[in-house]
Design an enzyme around this catalytic site. Structure first.
Site, short mmCIF file in Angstrom:
data_model
loop_
_atom_site.label_atom_id
_atom_site.label_comp_id
_atom_site.label_asym_id
_atom_site.label_seq_id
_atom_site.Cartn_x
_atom_site.Cartn_y
_atom_site.Cartn_z
N TYR A 89 37.67 50.01 25.56
CA TYR A 89 38.50 50.19 24.32
C TYR A 89 37.81 51.39 23.56
CZ TYR A 89 40.30 46.04 25.55
OH TYR A 89 40.93 45.03 26.01
N GLU A 137 40.91 38.71 38.47
CA GLU A 137 41.60 37.90 37.40
C GLU A 137 42.91 38.39 36.91
OE1 GLU A 137 40.57 38.03 33.12
OE2 GLU A 137 40.69 40.02 33.39
N SER A 176 39.00 40.25 27.87
CA SER A 176 38.49 41.57 27.23
C SER A 176 36.86 42.02 27.41
CB SER A 176 38.91 41.91 25.87
OG SER A 176 40.08 42.34 25.69
N GLU A 202 39.85 39.47 20.45
CA GLU A 202 40.60 40.64 20.71
C GLU A 202 41.68 40.59 19.71
OE1 GLU A 202 41.49 39.86 25.15
OE2 GLU A 202 40.81 38.09 24.28
N GLY A 221 46.96 44.62 27.52
CA GLY A 221 47.13 45.60 26.31
C GLY A 221 48.41 46.46 26.45
N ASP A 275 43.10 42.35 37.83
CA ASP A 275 42.01 43.12 37.98
C ASP A 275 41.40 42.95 39.24
OD1 ASP A 275 42.30 44.15 35.63
OD2 ASP A 275 40.77 42.82 34.46
N ASN A 321 45.82 38.75 34.08
CA ASN A 321 45.79 38.94 32.66
C ASN A 321 47.39 38.85 32.05
OD1 ASN A 321 43.11 39.84 31.49
ND2 ASN A 321 43.49 41.43 33.21
N ARG A 337 48.79 41.92 34.45
CA ARG A 337 48.08 42.83 35.37
C ARG A 337 46.88 42.25 35.81
NH1 ARG A 337 44.89 45.16 31.32
NH2 ARG A 337 43.15 44.53 32.69
N1 LIG Z 1 32.20 39.83 40.88
C1 LIG Z 1 31.90 41.29 40.24
N2 LIG Z 1 31.31 41.92 40.83
C2 LIG Z 1 31.15 43.15 39.96
N3 LIG Z 1 31.81 43.59 38.89
C3 LIG Z 1 32.54 42.69 38.35
C4 LIG Z 1 32.55 41.38 38.72
N4 LIG Z 1 33.26 40.60 37.95
C5 LIG Z 1 33.62 41.31 37.02
N5 LIG Z 1 33.05 42.44 37.03
C6 LIG Z 1 33.29 43.60 36.04
O1 LIG Z 1 33.59 43.02 34.92
C7 LIG Z 1 34.73 43.39 34.43
C8 LIG Z 1 35.36 42.20 33.49
O2 LIG Z 1 35.57 41.13 34.36
P1 LIG Z 1 36.87 40.29 34.55
O3 LIG Z 1 36.68 39.24 35.49
O4 LIG Z 1 38.28 41.02 34.73
O5 LIG Z 1 37.08 39.69 33.10
P2 LIG Z 1 37.41 40.05 31.66
O6 LIG Z 1 38.18 41.42 31.72
O7 LIG Z 1 38.48 38.84 31.19
O8 LIG Z 1 36.55 40.36 30.69
C9 LIG Z 1 35.35 43.72 35.51
O9 LIG Z 1 36.46 44.70 35.02
C10 LIG Z 1 34.45 44.47 36.29
O10 LIG Z 1 34.19 45.81 36.25
MG LIG Z 2 39.47 42.00 33.22
#
Ligand SMILES: Nc1ncnc2c1ncn2[C@@H]1O[C@H](COP(=O)(O)OP(=O)(O)O)[C@@H](O)[C@H]1O
Ligand SMILES: [Mg+2]
Length: 298
Positions: free
Chosen positions: A204, A259, A141, A16, A265, A245, A261, A243
């Protein structure tokens, strides 16, 4: 605080680094425009010496991922007795680990997608009930997050160099993100990726997603989303801005925390600035508010 020397630290070895550079540039312009003494320093192993040599009083930590977001740089700054923005050593380290974070927030009533850890060797079609999401335990990311819907998808599974993966139930739903500043929920934004998948590309690439703030969800859901993000922020002991998610399943009328963060960003088109704008806080003001959360006498 205008007599203090501020360094924005950016870059580093993480995937990143490019995003971090953009965050740093935007923050630099904001602080410069407000009349602060500020410079950008690219992260390297010489960082302690550079900060010392330049008599830096405050670090605005604009890094993402390894070293900058995981508590390492924070530890260096503690040792050097330099104030810094964003979360401290422990909160940063815990937030980087999705499994530890989930265990912690679950104890405080936050709902999660069910999941467990698999080693690289165990990650086989016969061991897993699809659809699932595979993620490295620590990374950011969406680099490394893979959605497996069919057995065929296993063929394309390219894993990162980590050994353990979190395999979660795939939750069909809407994508929300919640900003917390100074322990208070700032607002909830909805992200609608035009491709249908919220991956690195749609995160991005300009114009790849639509953003709606405040998220048009029922008030009860909105408030639970804020509550989950504030719970994660405070229970991990985060500082400054974070932030979280979250996925909203309309079908199940439930939220699923993904998660937190600790270094969201901060380019002008990033999510936190969008949420702040809805609350009437412009980019410069937001950057200054984050700066003020560094522990320094004004
Ligand atoms: N259990 C889940 N079910 C459906 N979509 C998911 C799930 N986990 C992650 N995602 C999708 O993947 C994206 C990234 O996952 P995340 O856990 O936020 O990790 P990172 O942002 O660190 O890569 C999420 O924003 C979502 O769109
Ligand atoms: Mg995320």
């Amino acid at each position: 605080m205008k007599n203090k020397k501020i360094a924005i630290v950016y870059g580093g070895p993480s995937s990143e680094a490019e995003v971090s550079k953009r965050t740093s540039f935007a923050v630099f312009n904001a602080l410069k425009g407000l009349g602060y003494q500020v410079e950008e320093i690219e992260f390297s192993r010489d960082i302690p010496f550079q900060l010392r040599q330049k008599n830096i009083d405050i670090v605005y930590n604009a890094m993402h991922g390894r070293y900058g977001e995981d508590g390492s740089l924070q530890g260096v700054l503690e040792v050097l007795d330099i104030s810094y923005t964003h979360s401290g050593v422990l909160a940063s380290a815990v937030a980087m680990n999705k499994v530890l974070t989930k265990e912690l927030v679950q104890r405080h009533g936050v709902n999660l997608a069910s999941g467990r850890i698999y080693t690289r060797e165990d990650l086989l079609p016969e061991n897993i009930q699809l659809p699932v999401v595979v993620k490295p335990v620590s990374q950011g990311s969406s680099v490394g997050v893979v959605i497996l819907k069919t057995r065929d998808d296993f063929k394309n599974l390219q894993l990162t160099d980590q050994n353990e993966f979190l395999v979660e139930e795939y939750i069909e739903g809407r994508e929300l993100s919640v900003a917390v500043l100074d322990n208070e929920g700032l607002g909830v934004i909805e992200i609608r990726p035009k491709t249908g998948v919220y991956d690195y590309e749609s995160k991005y690439t300009k114009g790849a997603s639509e953003y709606i703030c405040p998220a048009p969800v029922p008030e009860k859901i909105y408030n639970i989303a804020i509550d989950y993000a504030v719970t994660a922020h405070t229970m991990l002991g985060c500082k400054g801005v974070t932030r979280s998610d979250i996925i909203y399943s309309e079908k199940r009328e439930k939220l699923y925390f993904l998660e937190i963060n600790t270094h969201p960003g901060m380019t002008e088109s990033s999510l936190v600035p969008k949420i702040a704008a809805y609350r009437g806080i412009d980019f410069k003001e937001l950057v200054e508010k984050i700066l003020f959360t560094a522990n320094v006498g004004v």
